[in-house]
Design a protein around this motif. Structure first.
Motif, PDB file in Angstrom:
ATOM      1  N   LYS A  62     -75.939  -3.975-118.847  1.00 56.61           N
ATOM      2  CA  LYS A  62     -75.903  -4.672-117.735  1.00 56.61           C
ATOM      3  C   LYS A  62     -76.085  -4.282-116.482  1.00 56.61           C
ATOM      4  O   LYS A  62     -76.908  -4.998-115.651  1.00 56.61           O
ATOM      5  CB  LYS A  62     -74.487  -5.494-118.000  1.00 56.61           C
ATOM      6  N   MET A  63     -75.570  -3.126-116.118  1.00 56.36           N
ATOM      7  CA  MET A  63     -75.590  -2.678-114.753  1.00 56.36           C
ATOM      8  C   MET A  63     -77.147  -2.338-114.495  1.00 56.36           C
ATOM      9  O   MET A  63     -77.565  -2.525-113.471  1.00 56.36           O
ATOM     10  CB  MET A  63     -74.892  -1.352-114.638  1.00 56.36           C
ATOM     11  N   MET A  68     -66.425   5.886-115.667  1.00 60.03           N
ATOM     12  CA  MET A  68     -65.867   4.833-116.145  1.00 60.03           C
ATOM     13  C   MET A  68     -64.536   4.806-116.436  1.00 60.03           C
ATOM     14  O   MET A  68     -63.990   5.701-117.050  1.00 60.03           O
ATOM     15  CB  MET A  68     -66.618   4.023-117.383  1.00 60.03           C
ATOM     16  N   ARG A 101     -82.226   4.946-120.422  1.00 64.22           N
ATOM     17  CA  ARG A 101     -81.486   5.593-121.404  1.00 64.22           C
ATOM     18  C   ARG A 101     -80.163   5.695-120.898  1.00 64.22           C
ATOM     19  O   ARG A 101     -79.955   6.241-120.224  1.00 64.22           O
ATOM     20  CB  ARG A 101     -82.230   6.682-122.175  1.00 64.22           C
ATOM     21  N   LEU A 147     -72.313  -2.201-107.366  1.00 63.90           N
ATOM     22  CA  LEU A 147     -71.676  -2.810-108.770  1.00 63.90           C
ATOM     23  C   LEU A 147     -70.300  -3.570-108.682  1.00 63.90           C
ATOM     24  O   LEU A 147     -70.116  -4.561-109.316  1.00 63.90           O
ATOM     25  CB  LEU A 147     -71.622  -1.683-109.501  1.00 63.90           C
ATOM     26  N   GLY A 207     -63.743  -1.304-113.352  1.00 63.34           N
ATOM     27  CA  GLY A 207     -63.732  -0.048-113.720  1.00 63.34           C
ATOM     28  C   GLY A 207     -64.774   0.882-113.380  1.00 63.34           C
ATOM     29  O   GLY A 207     -64.899   1.927-114.407  1.00 63.34           O
ATOM     30  N   ILE A 217     -72.016   7.784-113.621  1.00 64.26           N
ATOM     31  CA  ILE A 217     -71.059   6.734-113.361  1.00 64.26           C
ATOM     32  C   ILE A 217     -69.649   7.153-114.026  1.00 64.26           C
ATOM     33  O   ILE A 217     -69.651   7.074-115.127  1.00 64.26           O
ATOM     34  CB  ILE A 217     -71.555   5.132-113.632  1.00 64.26           C
ATOM     35  N   GLU A 233     -79.164  -5.325-114.011  1.00 68.39           N
ATOM     36  CA  GLU A 233     -79.002  -5.974-112.883  1.00 68.39           C
ATOM     37  C   GLU A 233     -79.422  -5.240-111.477  1.00 68.39           C
ATOM     38  O   GLU A 233     -79.698  -5.860-110.493  1.00 68.39           O
ATOM     39  CB  GLU A 233     -77.587  -6.727-112.850  1.00 68.39           C
ATOM     40  N   LEU A 234     -79.060  -3.990-111.608  1.00 69.43           N
ATOM     41  CA  LEU A 234     -79.260  -2.981-110.422  1.00 69.43           C
ATOM     42  C   LEU A 234     -79.798  -1.709-110.605  1.00 69.43           C
ATOM     43  O   LEU A 234     -80.711  -1.565-109.562  1.00 69.43           O
ATOM     44  CB  LEU A 234     -77.609  -2.936-109.948  1.00 69.43           C
ATOM     45  N   ILE A 235     -79.678  -1.189-111.581  1.00 72.54           N
ATOM     46  CA  ILE A 235     -80.079   0.350-111.347  1.00 72.54           C
ATOM     47  C   ILE A 235     -81.310   0.527-111.813  1.00 72.54           C
ATOM     48  O   ILE A 235     -82.166   1.386-111.169  1.00 72.54           O
ATOM     49  CB  ILE A 235     -79.006   1.178-112.283  1.00 72.54           C
ATOM     50  N   PHE A 257     -68.547  -5.768-111.676  1.00 75.39           N
ATOM     51  CA  PHE A 257     -68.224  -4.785-112.665  1.00 75.39           C
ATOM     52  C   PHE A 257     -66.991  -4.091-112.388  1.00 75.39           C
ATOM     53  O   PHE A 257     -66.923  -3.642-111.263  1.00 75.39           O
ATOM     54  CB  PHE A 257     -69.524  -3.954-112.885  1.00 75.39           C
ATOM     55  N   ARG A 309     -72.823   8.872-108.841  1.00 78.17           N
ATOM     56  CA  ARG A 309     -73.544   9.824-108.204  1.00 78.17           C
ATOM     57  C   ARG A 309     -75.043   9.714-108.955  1.00 78.17           C
ATOM     58  O   ARG A 309     -75.408   9.556-109.986  1.00 78.17           O
ATOM     59  CB  ARG A 309     -72.906  11.390-108.794  1.00 78.17           C
ATOM     60  N   VAL A 353     -78.540   9.108-113.218  1.00 78.62           N
ATOM     61  CA  VAL A 353     -77.229   8.338-112.530  1.00 78.62           C
ATOM     62  C   VAL A 353     -76.005   8.778-113.264  1.00 78.62           C
ATOM     63  O   VAL A 353     -75.978   8.545-114.552  1.00 78.62           O
ATOM     64  CB  VAL A 353     -77.199   6.901-112.206  1.00 78.62           C
ATOM     65  N   GLU A 384     -66.515   6.738-109.366  1.00 75.14           N
ATOM     66  CA  GLU A 384     -67.589   7.489-108.686  1.00 75.14           C
ATOM     67  C   GLU A 384     -69.106   7.213-109.193  1.00 75.14           C
ATOM     68  O   GLU A 384     -68.911   7.392-110.341  1.00 75.14           O
ATOM     69  CB  GLU A 384     -67.348   8.966-108.446  1.00 75.14           C
ATOM     70  N   GLU A 436     -71.624  -2.503-120.798  1.00 72.42           N
ATOM     71  CA  GLU A 436     -71.509  -2.795-119.458  1.00 72.42           C
ATOM     72  C   GLU A 436     -72.607  -1.888-118.626  1.00 72.42           C
ATOM     73  O   GLU A 436     -73.104  -2.526-117.746  1.00 72.42           O
ATOM     74  CB  GLU A 436     -70.113  -2.137-118.805  1.00 72.42           C
TER      75      GLU A 436
END
Lengths: 82, 82
Positions: free
Chosen positions: A60-61, A46, A75, B25, B32, A44, A64-66, B30, B37, A42, B35, A57
């Motif tokens: 935490k993502m 930022m 990692r 997110l 900031g 992202i 909670e989600l990924i 969350f 991917r 993934v 995108e 951050e």
């Protein structure tokens, strides 16, 4: 900056998708292929954070989600150049 | 040794899964986050080959099975230590 997250199945967790790919590679004639494990990658974008805060951050993502932390490890790499 | 393959969508190719993660997110609070991917991360144990030959083999595997080269790019790392 860009956060790169590698999510992999914990060792011991069955990976049927990886097994299917491994068997198909063997059928296609590829020799010397051992275990195949398939995970997620993934990226992202930022905005407006320093690298340390971004890493916190993103962790935490992941929690909670990924990632599903029961069966997956993650990692994180923070690429400040992008 | 271990081959690590990163499969990512080519730029310009719509990534609905990434968009869904990005929106979620934001809903989770969350800030900031730009995108998102989502790609694949594949690890393959390779037996009895030198790194150069392994890389050539893995590139063939990507072209034939692991990546859809119409819409995806792939990057290969060979880790000889494992």
């Amino acid at each position: 900056m860009k956060a790169k997250i590698y999510v992999t199945l914990k060792s011991g967790v069955l990976d049927p998708q990886g097994q299917a790919v491994g068997r198909t590679l063997a059928k296609l004639g590829f020799d010397g292929v051992g275990e195949v494990r398939i995970g997620k990658y993934v990226e992202i974008d930022m905005h407006g954070q320093d690298a340390g805060k971004a890493r916190t951050e993103v962790a935490k993502m992941c929690e909670e989600l990924i990632a599903n932390t029961v069966i997956e490890n993650y990692r994180i790499e923070i690429d400040e150049a992008k």
